[in-house]
Structures are given as structure tokens and as C-alpha cells.
Design a protein around this motif. Structure first.
Motif, PDB file in Angstrom:
ATOM      1  N   ARG A 234      -0.545  -2.692 -10.759  1.00 50.52           N
ATOM      2  CA  ARG A 234       0.564  -3.081 -10.442  1.00 50.52           C
ATOM      3  C   ARG A 234       1.005  -4.397  -9.664  1.00 50.52           C
ATOM      4  O   ARG A 234       1.450  -3.913  -8.627  1.00 50.52           O
TER       5      ARG A 234
ATOM      6  N   GLU B 181     -10.102   2.524   3.970  1.00 52.61           N
ATOM      7  CA  GLU B 181      -9.203   1.410   2.780  1.00 52.61           C
ATOM      8  C   GLU B 181      -9.165  -0.192   3.448  1.00 52.61           C
ATOM      9  O   GLU B 181      -7.850  -1.130   3.339  1.00 52.61           O
TER      10      GLU B 181
ATOM     11  N   LYS C 144      -0.128   5.780  11.187  1.00 48.83           N
ATOM     12  CA  LYS C 144      -0.981   5.767   9.663  1.00 48.83           C
ATOM     13  C   LYS C 144      -1.124   4.284  10.145  1.00 48.83           C
ATOM     14  O   LYS C 144      -1.981   3.414   9.399  1.00 48.83           O
TER      15      LYS C 144
ATOM     16  N   TYR D   6       1.229  -1.130   0.197  1.00 49.20           N
ATOM     17  CA  TYR D   6      -0.142  -0.315  -0.330  1.00 49.20           C
ATOM     18  C   TYR D   6       0.951   1.165  -0.283  1.00 49.20           C
ATOM     19  O   TYR D   6       0.411   2.389  -0.573  1.00 49.20           O
ATOM     20  N   ALA D   7       1.653   1.317   1.260  1.00 46.78           N
ATOM     21  CA  ALA D   7       2.854   2.443   0.756  1.00 46.78           C
ATOM     22  C   ALA D   7       3.534   2.501  -0.489  1.00 46.78           C
ATOM     23  O   ALA D   7       3.860   3.699  -0.901  1.00 46.78           O
ATOM     24  N   GLU D   8       3.401   1.863  -1.333  1.00 47.25           N
ATOM     25  CA  GLU D   8       5.103   1.782  -2.269  1.00 47.25           C
ATOM     26  C   GLU D   8       4.049   2.067  -3.132  1.00 47.25           C
ATOM     27  O   GLU D   8       3.708   3.560  -4.057  1.00 47.25           O
ATOM     28  N   LEU D   9       2.953   1.709  -3.322  1.00 45.59           N
ATOM     29  CA  LEU D   9       1.520   1.854  -4.163  1.00 45.59           C
ATOM     30  C   LEU D   9       1.426   3.549  -4.127  1.00 45.59           C
ATOM     31  O   LEU D   9       1.116   4.434  -5.176  1.00 45.59           O
ATOM     32  N   SER D  10       0.844   3.514  -2.983  1.00 50.08           N
ATOM     33  CA  SER D  10       1.056   5.884  -2.951  1.00 50.08           C
ATOM     34  C   SER D  10       2.013   6.031  -2.694  1.00 50.08           C
ATOM     35  O   SER D  10       1.431   7.744  -1.807  1.00 50.08           O
ATOM     36  N   ASP D  11       2.425   5.423  -2.563  1.00 47.46           N
ATOM     37  CA  ASP D  11       4.439   6.244  -3.185  1.00 47.46           C
ATOM     38  C   ASP D  11       4.643   7.408  -1.310  1.00 47.46           C
ATOM     39  O   ASP D  11       4.465   8.681  -1.618  1.00 47.46           O
ATOM     40  N   GLN D  12       3.640   6.536  -0.347  1.00 51.79           N
ATOM     41  CA  GLN D  12       4.009   7.354   0.780  1.00 51.79           C
ATOM     42  C   GLN D  12       4.741   6.247   2.034  1.00 51.79           C
ATOM     43  O   GLN D  12       4.974   5.489   1.879  1.00 51.79           O
TER      44      GLN D  12
ATOM     45  N   ALA E 258      -4.656  -1.783  -8.285  1.00 54.73           N
ATOM     46  CA  ALA E 258      -3.819  -0.742  -8.553  1.00 54.73           C
ATOM     47  C   ALA E 258      -3.373  -1.299 -10.148  1.00 54.73           C
ATOM     48  O   ALA E 258      -2.717  -0.036 -10.039  1.00 54.73           O
TER      49      ALA E 258
END
Ligand SMILES: [Zn+2]
Lengths: 586, 393
Positions: A393, A376, A362, A350-356, A391
């Protein structure tokens, strides 16, 4: 019969009836128990979907449970995974294995679907069903507390599902005795599909032993090896520090999965090792029935100290440097009844997909959302592969056959690459566990940066661990002892006359059967793979340790060698010839 | 794979256990590879087909070992059981075969990691590396050797003496002379050491010297150095002649558990350092020290048969105590028995196992003590059997 009870409880949850299954002694000898026997019983049902009431969920002990054989407290839970669609068996500790034997059963086959949430209660005098609706929504520790409070059940073993399973989380676990998990692959969701909330067992029967003196001699041999094992009982070993003792090793070998496997070294890891937990929480140890290693750790205020995989994924993989947040994340997962490895990898995806970069808050919020399905949470509860695929990816999901990877980067222990790929349950370290020789030097060290020549080692280890999970013994013990000593224990308990190598042949048959089960559900060579990232990107090298990408060609060659050694065709599918040799239906 | 096969074939030769070009080492992945051509590989491949293994060694050791193995074969029905630590912990028993036929060998290797073939040598296997086969090979030689001399002395003391053993004895002792400890080839470095690199270098050098001097037969010994509040120690299962990259630095306060792979004797080493001024510990398995440790003629001892864990008698070879203790940290482990025994002494002999020696600054003293203790034990053995023989007459 010695060792085995000779009867298995069959439960139909649809009409809440039970009967007893008595198998031929031959079938016991051939499958041993645990994973082997559960596989035998599941075989014909295995093309059913995970939520088909007729798909059984099997709990199975082994011949060594409830005997003086070391680490004989474990058992197997097995079914088809809602997360992967593949074979899914989990070896679980605690005391259920022991108590089920004491109640007179080798195992339980659960099928059907209860009209509403129910509990299954087993004791010396019989089986009963109870209404379990009032347990819904409760945290697992609260459920455990209530189950223990029932008359006569304070010393019982209790297996339960928590809110995650009720919520449809695909990596929901079954929680045993508050602290032990049939964690991986979503077995909790299979149990939820049957509307079975808990299983409670008490019993007082003895298991018949063929030769008590021999068993004692075998036990002595095994204990001697355990005492000689630095990894188990050494000052820095898992008896003192828990499985978290591995954390420093992964750090120093630069193979700690970091930032969703984009790196292999985490800058804050020195301050988040097992010693830091021990200091911060003043830990004490506890463990399974029938074990003296006691690898579990609990803090002075009752905080459950995370296992190695959990420590690693909720720190390095997500980029979290807050120790308390790791303990809290672990608590949330345990209380909800869900797998920490899949949860950790899914959050990292999730973090990589949303680049955060997830903050500790969180991270904890998202975990809580998974357990309630809020925001989510619903999507995250489907696991890393479904999340990444949605997503667009899928390549960002660090999984094999849809099961999220544990905390060993295959670029730092290359045998692990093939082990992840060929594992019948997917991205799991426990099938071949090459870490044992590549990192822990047991039985001897192998070159961790070489993959070539490892196919046969992986195959032999898979067979060996299939035996261990069928006996049902603890894999940790095999850092010290071997099947040579356990064969003696098994012979003493059952009266069989088997040997280490004959047991490996038994393991081979058990494992091959799982290949057939997966093949029937469409799994083939393209599923025996790991994500492209590991072949394209380097890990985090240091001045002295080079962590290079894996060589794709070498991987494919070694996988082909593995197929030849295992007797599979070029597409990884079972062959009629090998099936005949192993006396398995093709 | 071929590189590994050659490595262990070569090691059998360089350790003096086998003649050049005699060891046969096989490795298995999806096919079998051999270190060299040999007519026996066909039968060996049948053996491999009957087992789930990835490596195999067949070799006949040099004398005195070959003669001793054949002696045990002639005097055993199906297996022999030495009583040293090596056998007790890892080998359990040593099966005996009469021929190199797969039908005969496979059942034995299904149960054990190695066996002896009368007149032909030793066959051993591994499941992850030929190193396992090598270790078992050398363990069998060690245990068989120790058993021969221990049995002989006990027979002289209280049993009928086997005439054949008596006849073999002089030639075996003569053949073993080239295995006696010799001084280090070059002078070992002078301590104390403080920089990590320096420590590691000194350990590598001392480990190599210990192997070259033939003082670690069988399973691996271990070695450590204490400095900077760290115990630098060889890793579990590391060979003393291959220590590069196999030394763990373990902080005294256990603030890191990287040393989880350190030798099983870490606790014993650490407690020796905490109890005295020593900085260096060396541990090997010289054979006559092990043999002498197992010879005790205490009449009617209540601990007979449990000497390795229960012996309460104060026994010495010169100033060196012989103590009980099993490998590791168990209730009767070396971690409890060794540190108090070593205090104020050059070292100690552990029953059926080996010798630990210490040094104040570097490995020179520990090395010399290891060699002189073995010398003293061999001399003591010869004197003992001389006296026992005289008593019988
Ligand atoms: Zn030793």
C-alpha cells in the motif's frame, strides 16, 4: 580572507589521516558557505551510494559564524540520504558552527570508513582520533556527558550518533550538543556507515571582520526587526513558547495533520498546545550560540519540550491525547538519535496499515523497538514508504521523494503542496516555507486556499532559503528580517559588495545544482509529487473553513509553471541552456 | 493574479495617492501580467528580468507628493534617508534614479524594495504579492513627505533655508489640504460591546473610517478592543480597511497562542488595558503628528540622534505626550514606553512613528482624538514655522 577561515579539514577515516583543503576565494563568494559550499564539494561524488565510503559527509559553516551577526550559530550537514537517495542537507543549531570556526576551519569533509567505531577530535593544535567503541549503545545524553567530561572538552561542541544509527535506522539523526539535530533524511546513518561515533571541537581563534562598524549597524537593523516581530518576540511568539507556538494556529486553521493525514483537525488539540506544556513543565528557554531569541524550551526537571512538529505528530497524527507521552516519545527519539517527524509519520502509517489506534504505551513501545530493532522495529526503522510498500500500500505513506511530511497539511496551505513536491530533499517544509506568507502573514499574507500563481513565489523562496542555509543563518529570523539586511551583514563581515537580489541569484545557482544532483540519480517529474490522498479526500472542514481536496489539474499546471520559471524541462530535468547560464556542469 | 493587480491599482487611487488609470501594476508567475496596457511595460519587463520578484508597481503620485519626491531627487545624489520609524525599520534608505532605464533601475532594486525616479514617480517590488509593492509605495510617500517638512523646520531654525523649499511650501500645504482628516462618514457604533461579533464589527467599521479619514498612511496601523478577558486585535500587517477575517482574540492568560499572528503591539495594547479602564485603542500614522514628534530644538542634547529610543525630555502637544519607543517588545520598545504614557490621557504620539489613542467604551472617542491630535499638530507646525521665520528676520 575576512569572514571565512579559508581552509577546510579533509578527513580520511579509512586510514585516519587528514589534510587541509584551500579553495579559491571565488568559490567561497559563489557558494557562501553551509549548504552552498557543501553542495559544491559533494557534487562530483553524488552518484555514490549512501554507504559507499567514498561518499563524503560534509559539515560546513558560513561566513557569519563566530561573528556578531545575529543567529550566526548555525551550520549545515550534507550528504546523500539513505532514506530517499536524494540530496540531504540539514541546518543545525547549537555551538558546533561557532567552535569549528574558532578552531580555524570553515568545514569538515568526512570520507572513508574507520576500521572500528572512532571519535574525531579537533582543537587549535590539531586533530586526533580516539577509540569510541565504549560509547556504543549509550543514549545520546550519556554520550554527551562523557564527551564533555574529557579534559579540556567541557566547553566543546559535540556531534554524535546514537543507537538508532548503529541499528541502521534510515532516519537516524546526528545530535549536536545534546539538543540540536541534523534530523532529517538519515544523515546519522551516513555517519554510522563511516564508523564515526562523534566529532568534538574546541577552539579559540577569532574570525576576521572586514568592517566592524558596518557589522554593528547591520546587527542593529536586524535586531530592530526581530523586536518588531510578533512571531519571534511577541508575547505569544516562539521566544516565549518555542516553535510549539504554531500549534494553536494549525488547530484554528484546521490544517493539523491528524490520523495519518486522513483528517486535518484533532479533537484533543486544545489541551495539548504550547501553553499546556508551559504550565505543566514550567519551562525555561535556551538556544543556539549567538542567538537572543532562544526558541528551545526545557522543563523544570530538565524535560526537553518537543518542537512544534514533534508535538503535532506525536499527538494529532497518531491520535494520542496524553501530553506526557508526547514528551516521552520525544525523549526516546532524542536519546536514540532519530528524526521525530519521520518516526511519527512511520508510526501513523503503521497504524493505518494495520487499522488500529495506537495507545500511548503502544506508541512508546514501537519507538523503543525501532531503536533496538526488536519485533516490528526493524521494518519501522526503514521509514514510512518502505513500510507501506512492503505491505503493498505505498499510497498510504505520506511522503514526497520518500521523505515523510512534517505537520502542515497542504490542503490548508496550498502553496505547501508545490513546496513539498519540488523540494530537493523531499517532504520538507523548510525549502520554500510558504507557511510564512500563507499562515504567518510574512512578509505579507497570501491566499492560503489558492495554488495558482504561487510557482514563482515558491521558486524565489527556495532560492532565498538556499542563501539563508549557506550564510548560515536561522530561517526564523526571516519572519522579521530579509536578505536586504543580511546582505549588509555579509558585506560587513566579508568585504563583498553584494545585495539582496544578487544573493537570490547565488541561491538560484545553489538550488539548481541540487536539481542536477537529483536528476543524475534518476529523479524526475514523477518524483516532484505528493500522495494521491490530498487530491481525493477533503480535510476536516468547519462551519466557516472549507478544507477541500487539492485540484490535480491546477497542481500540474502550477508545477509546469515552476519548471518553466526554474529553467527545467517538462520532465523537471535540468536543461543545457540553464546550466550554461548558471555556469554549472550539465 | 489579475484580480490582485487591479485591487492594488485601485487602492492607490481610492487612497487618493494616484489619479485614476495611472498606476501600472505587474505580476509575474511564468509570464508577466499587467493591470493595463502602457508603452513603458517593455522597459519594465527588462527590469523584472533582472530581478527575482513576483510583482512591481510604477506610478506617479498626485501632488503634493510628486512635487516633494522630485524635490528630494534634485537634492540627493543617489539616495535620501528620512529618519522616521518607517524608513529606519523597513526602507533603510530611498534610492533615486534619473530615468526609467533597466540599466539604471535594476542595480537600485537589487538592493532596496523601491526607488524614486525623478519626474516619473515611484517604482516598487514584491516577492510574494503586489501588496508588498503597494506598502513600500505608500511608505516612500509617507517618509518623503515627513522628511520635507521636518527638514524645512530645522533649516528655518538653524541652517540656511533652501529657497526652492520655501517657494514650494505654500503650494504643498494647499495641495495637502484634501488629505486632512475628516470625520467618519457615518457615526461609529456606540459601546460598550460584549459579543465577539459585535466587537469585530465595530473594529472593522472603525478601521475603515480611519483609512477613509486618511489617518493611516504608510504601513498599517492597528486597532484593538478589550472585553471578556480577551484582547481583540488586528493581525500583523493587516490593512485597517480590510479587517474582516484579520482579527485575533487573544486571551489575557495566554492560554492559547493563536494570536501569534496578532499585531506586534499586542503587549503594549494589553498593558494599556491592564493599567486603566479603557476598552478601545486606535493607532494610525497621521503625518503632521509624526512631523511634530521629530521636531525638538533642545540645545546640545546628549541624546541627539537617538531621540527615537533615548529621549528623556517631557514633550507635549497640548495634553498629548511625545514619547520614544521602537516597534515591538525590544528593550526600548513601545511595549515598555507606551502604557505608562497613555495612563490617564487620551493618547500619545510616538516619536517618528504615529499616534495611539484610547476610548472607554467604543472607537468614537479614539477616532475623534486621533483626528484632533493631528489637527493640533498641523496647527502647531504652521505656528512653529511662522515663529521661526519671524525670528530669522
Ligand atoms: Zn504604527
Amino acid at each position: 580572507m575576512h569572514g571565512w577561515c579559508g581552509k577546510i579539514l579533509r578527513v580520511n577515516l579509512s586510514d585516519q589521516t587528514t589534510d587541509e583543503l584551500r579553495l579559491d576565494p571565488q568559490i567561497y563568494a559563489r557558494n557562501l558557505g553551509g549548504k552552498g559550499l557543501a553542495g559544491e564539494l559533494l557534487f562530483e561524488h553524488f552518484q555514490r551510494r549512501w554507504d559507499d565510503p567514498l561518499l563524503p559527509l560534509v559539515l560546513m559553516t558560513g561566513p557569519l559564524n563566530n561573528t556578531a551577526s545575529p543567529t550566526s550559530g548555525r551550520m549545515t550537514v550534507m550528504s546523500r540520504s539513505p532514506l530517499t537517495g536524494a540530496v540531504c542537507d540539514a541546518s543545525v543549531g547549537g555551538k558546533m558552527g561557532t567552535l569549528l570556526k574558532r578552531a580555524g576551519y570553515d568545514g569538515i569533509i568526512l570520507s572513508g570508513k574507520s576500521p572500528d567505531w572512532c571519535g574525531l577530535n579537533i582543537c587549535d593544535h590539531g586533530v586526533s582520533f580516539t577509540d569510541a567503541r565504549q560509547l556504543c549503545g549509550l543514549e545520546t545524553s550519556a554520550i554527551h556527558h562523557r564527551l564533555q567530561a574529557a579534559p579540556g572538552m567541557e566547553k566543546g561542541a559535540h556531534a554524535m550518533i546514537g543507537p538508532a544509527a548503529e541499528q541502521g535506522v534510515r532516519f537516524a539523526a546526528i545530535v549536536f550538543d545534546g539538543h540540536y539535530f541534523a534530523g532529517r533524511g538519515g544523515l546519522g546513518l551516513v555517519m554510522a556507515a563511516k564508523k564515526l561515533k562523534h566529532i568534538s571541537v574546541v577552539g579559540n581563534q577569532k574570525t576576521a571582520i572586514f568592517d566592524q562598524t558596518e557589522l554593528q549597524a547591520a546587527q542593529e537593523e536586524i535586531y530592530r526587526l526581530v523586536a518588531a516581530s510578533p512571531i519571534l518576540t511577541g508575547d505569544l511568539g516562539i521566544s516565549n513558547y518555542g516553535t510549539g507556538a504554531l500549534y494553536d494556529l494549525m488547530r484554528s486553521r484546521r490544517m493539523m495533520p491528524t490520523a495519518n493525514f486522513r483528517q486535518t483537525w484533532f479533537e484533543h488539540s486544545a489541551a495539548m498546545n504550547a501553553s499546556a506544556y508551559k504550565k505543566r513543565y514550567k519551562t525555561k528557554k535556551f538556544g543556539c550560540a549567538g542567538c537572543h531569541i532562544l526558541c528551545k524550551k526545557v522543563g523544570i526537571k530538565g524535560e526537553i519540550i518537543p518542537e512544534f512538529e514533534t508535538m503535532s505528530h506525536f499527538s494529532a497524527l497518531i491520535g494520542n491525547s496524553n501530553l506526557e507521552a508526547v514528551v516521552e516519545a520525544n525523549r526516546i527519539c532524542n536519546e536514540a538519535g532519530m528524526d521525530t517527524i519521520s518516526a511519527g509519520v512511520t508510526l501513523a502509517t503503521y497504524a493505518e496499515l494495520s487499522d488500529q489506534q495506537l495507545t500511548p504505551d503502544k506508541m512508546l513501545d514501537l519507538l523503543a523497538d525501532i531503536t533496538t530493532g526488536r519485533g516490528e522495529g526493524g521494518a519501522l526503522g526503514q521509514g514510512a514508504l518502505r513500510l507501506a510498500t512492503k505491505a503493498g500500500r505505498p499510497e498510504l505513506a505520506m511522503v514526497s521523494k520518500g521523505l515523510e511530511f512534517p505537520a502542515y497539511d497542504p490542503r490548508g496551505a496550498q502553496g505547501m503542496a508545490l513546496a513539498y513536491a519540488t523540494s530537493t530533499r523531499g517532504g520538507c517544509h523548510l525549502r520554500a516555507y510558504p507557511i510564512s506568507h500563507e499562515i504567518l502573514r510574512k512578509p505579507v499574507a497570501t491566499d492560503r486556499f489558492a495554488l495558482s500563481g504561487k510557482a514563482r513565489i515558491i521558486k524565489i523562496s527556495e532560492d532565498m532559503n538556499a542563501v539563508v542555509d549557506s550564510l548560515t543563518a536561522c530561517k526564523f529570523l526571516f519572519f522579521a528580517a530579509s536578505l536586504e539586511e543580511y546582505a549588509r551583514a555579509l558585506n560587513a563581515v566579508t568585504g563583498l559588495q553584494t545585495s539582496a537580489q544578487q544573493l537570490l541569484a547565488t541561491g538560484e545557482r545553489i538550488y539548481y545544482r541540487e536539481r542536477i544532483m537529483n536528476a543524475r540519480n534518476g529523479f524526475a517529474a514523477s518524483d516532484d509529487d505528493i500522495p494521491a490522498r490530498f487530491f481525493a479526500e477533503s480535510g476536516s472542514s468547519s462551519a466557516t473553513i472549507q478544507v477541500a481536496p487539492l485540484d490535480r489539474q491546477e497542481f500540474l499546471q502550477e508545477r509546469a509553471a515552476y519548471y518553466r520559471i526554474r529553467g527545467l524541462d517538462e520532465n523537471g530535468l535540468p536543461t543545457a541552456e540553464k546550466c550554461a547560464a548558471l555556469e554549472l556542469p550539465c | 493574479m489579475l484580480k490582485l493587480l487591479n485591487k492594488y491599482a485601485q487602492k492607490l487611487v481610492s487612497h487618493g495617492l494616484c489619479l485614476p488609470d495611472t498606476p501600472l501594476v505587474g505580476g509575474v508567475n511564468d509570464r508577466v501580467l499587467w493591470n493595463r496596457k502602457d508603452p513603458r511595460t517593455a522597459e519594465l519587463e527588462k527590469i523584472i528580468a533582472g530581478l527575482n520578484i513576483n510583482s512591481i508597481i510604477l506610478a506617479r503620485p498626485v501632488d503634493p507628493f510628486a512635487t516633494i519626491l522630485d524635490y528630494h531627487c534634485r537634492n540627493s545624489e543617489s539616495e535620501f534617508v528620512p529618519e522616521d520609524t518607517e524608513t529606519r525599520t523597513f526602507l533603510h534608505s530611498i534610492p533615486v534614479a534619473r530615468s526609467l532605464r533597466a540599466e539604471e533601475i535594476v542595480p537600485l532594486l537589487q538592493k532596496r524594495k523601491g526607488c524614486v525616479i525623478e519626474g516619473q514617480g515611484i517604482i516598487t517590488t514584491g516577492t510574494v504579492s503586489p501588496e508588498q509593492a503597494f506598502v513600500v509605495f505608500s511608505s516612500i510617500i509617507f517618509s518623503a513627505f515627513v522628511k520635507f517638512f521636518v527638514d524645512y523646520a530645522y533649516a528655518l531654525h538653524s541652517g540656511p533655508v533652501d529657497e526652492e523649499a520655501q517657494k514650494l511650501l505654500p503650494q504643498l500645504l494647499a495641495a495637502y489640504e484634501r488629505f486632512l482628516p475628516v470625520g467618519p462618514p457615518t457615526e461609529l457604533a456606540t459601546g460598550p460591546f460584549s459579543a465577539a461579533d459585535e466587537i469585530v464589527q465595530a473594529m472593522i467599521e472603525a478601521g475603515q473610517a480611519t483609512v477613509d479619514a486618511r489617518m493611516v498612511d504608510s504601513f498599517f496601523g492597528n486597532i484593538s478592543y478589550f472585553a471578556n478577558e480577551h484582547v481583540y486585535i488586528s493581525q500583523t500587517g493587516s490593512s485597517l480597511d480590510e479587517l474582516a477575517g484579520c482579527i485575533d482574540a487573544c486571551p489575557l492568560d495566554n492560554s492559547a497562542s493563536t494570536g501569534i499572528t496578532a499585531s506586534s503591539e499586542l503587549v503594549a495594547h494589553r498593558d494599556i488595558y491592564l493599567g486603566g479602564d479603557q476598552r478601545a485603542i486606535l493607532h494610525g500614522h497621521p503625518k503632521f503628528s509624526v512631523i511634530m514628534s521629530m521636531l525638538c530644538f533642545e540645545p546640545d542634547c546628549k541624546n541627539r540622534g537617538k531621540c527615537h529610543i533615548r529621549c528623556e525630555k517631557a514633550r507635549f502637544i497640548d495634553d498629548i505626550p511625545i514619547i520614544p519607543g521602537e516597534v515591538g517588545t525590544g528593550p526600548r520598545g513601545l511595549s515598555r514606553t507606551l502604557p505608562p504614557a497613555v495612563q490617564g490621557r487620551r493618547g500619545a504620539i510616538v516619536y517618528g512613528h504615529g499616534v495611539f489613542t484610547v476610548g472607554n467604551n467604543d472607537f468614537r472617542e479614539a477616532f475623534t482624538s486621533l483626528a484632533t491630535i493631528e489637527d493640533a499638530c498641523r496647527a502647531a507646525y504652521l505656528q512653529l514655522i511662522g515663529e521661526l521665520a519671524a525670528q530669522r528676520e
